[in-house]
Design a protein around this motif. Structure first.
Motif, short mmCIF file in Angstrom:
data_model
loop_
_atom_site.label_atom_id
_atom_site.label_comp_id
_atom_site.label_asym_id
_atom_site.label_seq_id
_atom_site.Cartn_x
_atom_site.Cartn_y
_atom_site.Cartn_z
N GLU A 21 60.53 7.72 29.72
CA GLU A 21 61.43 8.87 29.78
C GLU A 21 60.58 10.13 29.74
O GLU A 21 59.73 10.28 28.86
CB GLU A 21 62.38 8.85 28.58
N TYR A 22 60.82 11.04 30.68
CA TYR A 22 60.08 12.30 30.72
C TYR A 22 60.84 13.34 29.91
O TYR A 22 62.04 13.53 30.10
CB TYR A 22 59.94 12.76 32.17
N ARG A 23 60.14 13.99 29.01
CA ARG A 23 60.73 15.07 28.21
C ARG A 23 59.84 16.30 28.30
O ARG A 23 58.63 16.20 28.13
CB ARG A 23 60.83 14.66 26.75
N ALA A 24 60.48 17.44 28.53
CA ALA A 24 59.76 18.71 28.57
C ALA A 24 60.59 19.74 27.83
O ALA A 24 61.81 19.78 27.96
CB ALA A 24 59.54 19.14 30.00
N GLY A 25 59.91 20.51 27.03
CA GLY A 25 60.60 21.57 26.30
C GLY A 25 59.76 22.06 25.15
O GLY A 25 58.85 21.38 24.68
N GLU A 29 55.18 18.68 26.90
CA GLU A 29 55.63 17.68 27.87
C GLU A 29 55.14 16.33 27.39
O GLU A 29 54.01 16.21 26.90
CB GLU A 29 55.04 17.94 29.25
N ALA A 30 55.96 15.31 27.56
CA ALA A 30 55.56 13.97 27.14
C ALA A 30 56.35 12.92 27.89
O ALA A 30 57.45 13.18 28.41
CB ALA A 30 55.77 13.80 25.64
N LEU A 31 55.78 11.73 27.95
CA LEU A 31 56.45 10.55 28.48
C LEU A 31 56.68 9.62 27.30
O LEU A 31 55.75 9.32 26.54
CB LEU A 31 55.58 9.88 29.54
N GLU A 41 51.31 12.11 25.85
CA GLU A 41 51.28 13.55 26.12
C GLU A 41 50.98 13.81 27.60
O GLU A 41 50.32 13.00 28.26
CB GLU A 41 50.21 14.22 25.27
N VAL A 42 51.44 14.95 28.09
CA VAL A 42 51.12 15.44 29.43
C VAL A 42 50.34 16.73 29.23
O VAL A 42 50.85 17.68 28.66
CB VAL A 42 52.40 15.68 30.26
N ASP A 43 49.09 16.75 29.69
CA ASP A 43 48.21 17.89 29.50
C ASP A 43 47.97 18.57 30.84
O ASP A 43 47.35 17.98 31.74
CB ASP A 43 46.88 17.43 28.88
N ILE A 48 48.53 11.56 30.08
CA ILE A 48 47.45 10.86 29.39
C ILE A 48 47.99 9.47 29.03
O ILE A 48 48.65 9.30 28.01
CB ILE A 48 46.99 11.62 28.12
N MET A 49 47.71 8.50 29.89
CA MET A 49 48.32 7.18 29.78
C MET A 49 47.42 6.16 29.09
O MET A 49 47.41 4.99 29.45
CB MET A 49 48.73 6.68 31.18
N LEU A 50 46.68 6.59 28.08
CA LEU A 50 45.81 5.70 27.32
C LEU A 50 46.53 5.29 26.05
O LEU A 50 47.00 6.14 25.29
CB LEU A 50 44.50 6.41 26.97
#
Length: 57
Positions: A21-25, A29-31, A41-43, A48-50
């Motif tokens: 699920e993608y969340r931004a706010g 931002e994060a999945l 986290e989304v940087d 960052i899919m580790l």
């Protein structure tokens, strides 16, 4: 910077291979993977899919 819809369609949790699920706010931002209870986290528009970098939900 929101993630491209085409990218979201192909991304999967690296641990269980399930949907994310993608969340931004609020400047973040994060999945999210609900079955694994992990947040990726989304940087600067790059997910960052580790597993080692994921945070618990």
């Amino acid at each position: 910077m929101p993630l491209d819809d085409r990218l979201l369609e192909i991304l999967a949790c690296p641990k269980c291979k399930g949907e994310l699920e993608y969340r931004a706010g609020e400047g973040e931002e994060a999945l999210l993977c609900h079955p694994c209870r992990l947040k990726f986290e989304v940087d600067e528009g790059i997910p960052i899919m580790l597993i080692d970098e994921a945070k618990p939900l």
